[in-house]
Design an enzyme around this catalytic site. Structure first.
Site, mmCIF file in Angstrom:
data_model
loop_
_atom_site.group_PDB
_atom_site.id
_atom_site.type_symbol
_atom_site.label_atom_id
_atom_site.label_comp_id
_atom_site.label_asym_id
_atom_site.label_seq_id
_atom_site.Cartn_x
_atom_site.Cartn_y
_atom_site.Cartn_z
ATOM 1 N N HIS A 7 -15.161 -9.366 -33.657
ATOM 2 C CA HIS A 7 -13.599 -9.080 -34.366
ATOM 3 C C HIS A 7 -12.903 -7.964 -33.598
ATOM 4 O O HIS A 7 -12.955 -6.778 -33.674
ATOM 5 C CB HIS A 7 -14.029 -8.599 -35.564
ATOM 6 C CG HIS A 7 -12.977 -8.471 -36.609
ATOM 7 N ND1 HIS A 7 -12.299 -7.167 -36.964
ATOM 8 C CD2 HIS A 7 -11.700 -9.121 -36.965
ATOM 9 C CE1 HIS A 7 -11.252 -7.272 -37.698
ATOM 10 N NE2 HIS A 7 -10.681 -8.205 -37.666
ATOM 11 N N GLU A 34 -12.418 -13.407 -32.204
ATOM 12 C CA GLU A 34 -11.255 -13.346 -33.190
ATOM 13 C C GLU A 34 -10.211 -12.269 -32.737
ATOM 14 O O GLU A 34 -10.610 -11.245 -32.132
ATOM 15 C CB GLU A 34 -11.601 -13.111 -34.461
ATOM 16 C CG GLU A 34 -10.354 -13.458 -35.578
ATOM 17 C CD GLU A 34 -9.536 -12.095 -35.702
ATOM 18 O OE1 GLU A 34 -8.326 -12.314 -36.192
ATOM 19 O OE2 GLU A 34 -9.741 -10.970 -35.115
ATOM 20 N N HIS A 49 -3.199 -6.115 -32.253
ATOM 21 C CA HIS A 49 -3.254 -6.177 -33.700
ATOM 22 C C HIS A 49 -2.342 -6.001 -34.583
ATOM 23 O O HIS A 49 -1.642 -6.848 -35.321
ATOM 24 C CB HIS A 49 -4.515 -5.591 -34.262
ATOM 25 C CG HIS A 49 -4.789 -5.540 -35.604
ATOM 26 N ND1 HIS A 49 -4.416 -4.831 -36.408
ATOM 27 C CD2 HIS A 49 -5.395 -6.419 -36.603
ATOM 28 C CE1 HIS A 49 -4.665 -5.226 -37.871
ATOM 29 N NE2 HIS A 49 -5.480 -6.374 -37.750
#
Ligand code: G3P
Ligand code: CA
Length: 244
Positions: A7, A34, A49
């Site tokens: 992640h 991801e 992000h």
């Protein structure tokens, strides 16, 4: 079998959404990664992000206001006190090249929740075609309009609807929109939700699977993808419990 994805960061050790973190997830044996895609001012898909770069680079900009050249001058190594030296955030092209070479899977999150980045779905689709990665990629977003826009461009690619709340009839909802998968926060995954999703033939990709209890529960549910900041621990448990 549940696929284990890293992640965006890895174990909190490496700067998040960086090639370094993705390489470490690969070295740990993860099945994929991801990450979050946004567009620079000049329309280049890049990995970051937050919409704002302050938290991860110490520089207060919006990705959408930076040219690619300016974006690549940012240093995500900043948050780790320079421990890793200058670490620019990657472009989507770099990450796709890496994944294509390593045969590493991707879950691309279209970060279209705050800014919609006009044309991002087409740009990502074109690059997936260029790298021949459409069979193994999963494309997801909290912006379900964005998921549907992508779906219309590339109907052959698997898509997932991201959610972080207690959604009723999630499987029926995904099915009604033609989305193969539901991508909930792991805390919203219980017997009832899983049963309803399976009854509607939907796949489950969940995040962020970090505690041992969450890892055990998601393996018991045989979710399609578990996304974790600790892919190494998750993989170890998968080997113990599932022999894979
Ligand atoms: O795609 C799973 C997860 O990454 C979604 O939330 O905020 O961590 O990007 P966030
Ligand atoms: Ca994400």
């Amino acid at each position: 079998m549940t696929l284990v994805y890293g992640h965006r960061g890895f174990s909190g050790i490496y700067p998040e959404n960086t090639m370094l973190a993705f390489e470490k997830a690969y070295e740990a044996g993860a099945d994929g990664i991801e990450f979050d895609v946004q567009l620079t001012k000049d329309g280049i898909p890049v990995i970051m992000h937050d919409e704002n770069t302050l938290r991860t680079t110490g520089q207060d900009f919006f990705v959408k206001d930076l040219s690619l050249e300016e974006f690549l001058r940012l240093d995500t190594g900043y948050v780790k006190s320079g421990r890793f030296g200058f670490t620019p955030p990657p472009t989507l092209r770099e990450v796709m090249a890496f994944c294509a070479e390593k045969n590493f899977r991707m879950n691309i999150e279209l970060k279209t929740g705050v800014f919609e980045y006009d044309g991002i779905e087409q740009i990502v689709a074109d690059m997936l075609k260029e790298f021949g990665l459409s069979e193994t990629v999963l494309v997801s977003s909290f912006n379900h309009f964005s998921v549907l826009r992508f779906r219309r461009i590339m109907p052959e690619v698997r898509v997932g609807l991201l959610e972080e709340s207690w959604v009723l009839n999630a499987g029926a909802y995904c099915k009604s929109l033609g989305a193969e998968d539901y991508n909930p926060t792991v805390c919203f995954l219980n017997d009832e939700t899983v049963a309803e999703l399976r009854a509607n033939g939907r796949g489950i990709n969940t995040w962020t699977v970090n505690s041992e209890e969450e890892m055990r529960r998601t393996l018991r549910y045989s979710v399609e993808i578990g996304i974790s900041n600790w892919p190494d621990r998750y993989l170890k448990l998968r080997r113990e419990l599932c022999g894979e």
